[in-house]
Design an enzyme around this catalytic site. Sequence first.
Site, PDB file in Angstrom:
ATOM      1  N   HIS A 198     -26.714  70.595   2.286  1.00 43.91           N
ATOM      2  CA  HIS A 198     -27.294  71.936   2.290  1.00 43.91           C
ATOM      3  C   HIS A 198     -28.405  72.016   1.244  1.00 43.91           C
ATOM      4  O   HIS A 198     -28.541  71.137   0.381  1.00 43.91           O
ATOM      5  CB  HIS A 198     -26.216  72.974   2.011  1.00 43.91           C
TER       6      HIS A 198
ATOM      7  N   GLU B 274     -29.013  73.750  -1.463  1.00 48.17           N
ATOM      8  CA  GLU B 274     -28.680  73.742  -2.887  1.00 48.17           C
ATOM      9  C   GLU B 274     -28.425  72.325  -3.386  1.00 48.17           C
ATOM     10  O   GLU B 274     -28.894  71.920  -4.454  1.00 48.17           O
ATOM     11  CB  GLU B 274     -27.445  74.600  -3.162  1.00 48.17           C
TER      12      GLU B 274
ATOM     13  N   CYS C 207     -21.017  74.319  -1.452  1.00 47.09           N
ATOM     14  CA  CYS C 207     -22.167  74.308  -2.352  1.00 47.09           C
ATOM     15  C   CYS C 207     -21.865  75.044  -3.650  1.00 47.09           C
ATOM     16  O   CYS C 207     -22.384  74.686  -4.716  1.00 47.09           O
ATOM     17  CB  CYS C 207     -23.375  74.941  -1.668  1.00 47.09           C
TER      18      CYS C 207
ATOM     19  N   LEU D 235     -39.835  73.648  31.544  1.00 47.20           N
ATOM     20  CA  LEU D 235     -39.280  74.364  30.386  1.00 47.20           C
ATOM     21  C   LEU D 235     -39.149  73.472  29.158  1.00 47.20           C
ATOM     22  O   LEU D 235     -38.222  73.604  28.367  1.00 47.20           O
ATOM     23  CB  LEU D 235     -37.909  74.981  30.732  1.00 47.20           C
TER      24      LEU D 235
ATOM     25  N   GLY E 116     -37.318  85.052  35.999  1.00 49.62           N
ATOM     26  CA  GLY E 116     -38.377  85.930  36.427  1.00 49.62           C
ATOM     27  C   GLY E 116     -38.114  87.405  36.182  1.00 49.62           C
ATOM     28  O   GLY E 116     -37.267  87.776  35.350  1.00 49.62           O
TER      29      GLY E 116
ATOM     30  N   VAL F 205     -34.410  88.683  36.394  1.00 45.02           N
ATOM     31  CA  VAL F 205     -33.625  88.294  35.221  1.00 45.02           C
ATOM     32  C   VAL F 205     -34.085  89.084  34.002  1.00 45.02           C
ATOM     33  O   VAL F 205     -33.265  89.571  33.212  1.00 45.02           O
ATOM     34  CB  VAL F 205     -33.745  86.775  34.963  1.00 45.02           C
TER      35      VAL F 205
END
Length: 334
Positions: free
Chosen positions: A52, A54, A89, A209, A263, A266
Amino acid sequence: MNDTGDAALMGEAIALAAAVRRQTSPNPWVGAVVVASGQSFGGATEPPGGAHAEVVALAAARSAGAELRGATLYVTLEPCSHHGRTPPCAEAIIEAGIGRVVVAVEDPDERVAGRGIALLRAAGITVDVGVGADQVTTQLESYFMHRRTGRPWVTLKLAATLDGRTAAADGTSKWITGAEARADAHQLRADHDAVLVGAGTVRADDPELTVRHVAGPDPLRVVLGTAPVGARVLPALELQGDPGHVLDELGSRGVLSVLVEGGATVAHAFHAARLVNRYILYLAPALMGGTDGSPLLNGPGAATIDEAWRGRLLGVRRLGDDLRVDLGPVSLNA
């Protein structure tokens, strides 16, 4: 450190977080800066399974030989206090001898939710919360949405002529907008975990896509319905059901954000269910000139002007000859 200094250093942490936005999901994209021995050392969340922010910043300071005892750490999101893929952390910060931690916002994840801050304070560390909160709340809006509702953040992307038509009467729509707008739309794909279209759009347009006009990762491709054999969108996740069910399913899979590309049927379904968190409209300087083209939203609309959906105008930007208009609901429950 004065307020100006705190804000500047938190700004550095926010910038570090922004740089890893496309790499960390389903974990939040977080930035951290350690100020020790008169120097600052930055870090950002690594891809899932990695350290992470930190811990990355602390390691950078150690590598430079900086004295961590009594140092200050700035972090955009509350340090975690639980064992997941990595150790907590908060414990790493305590063990390093950090004297002060500046946190932008608390983590809404029920496994944290103030516990990380409480752990640090119990260890005698000064903790200040709220510096850069507005910026980080916006930066992590999809993460917060997922943690609070179990569903992903929904962006509805639409491209239309100025008279609100997304396709001509014969169904053709390629291309309504110019190259700059299309590149920007691909940036949107790269910034979302998933992109969703209806099976009708797949049959009509056979879209890929994928992210092609910019550098970035391809999102998970989702089809509402069943894609025909050989469609370019495949392999894709094919889902059935109403928009709420679809969002529940995506959320359970760790999807933090979904870009709904169409489309019109949706798009109307998500809009009518009030499930859209951000509307992004690309408007071309063109007029279809009639009522026989496809509308932005295909379905029953407001019966009176008083029932029309009204939101907030978040921004307008020119992209080549086109305009990008960003809209949001008055509130997340609107």
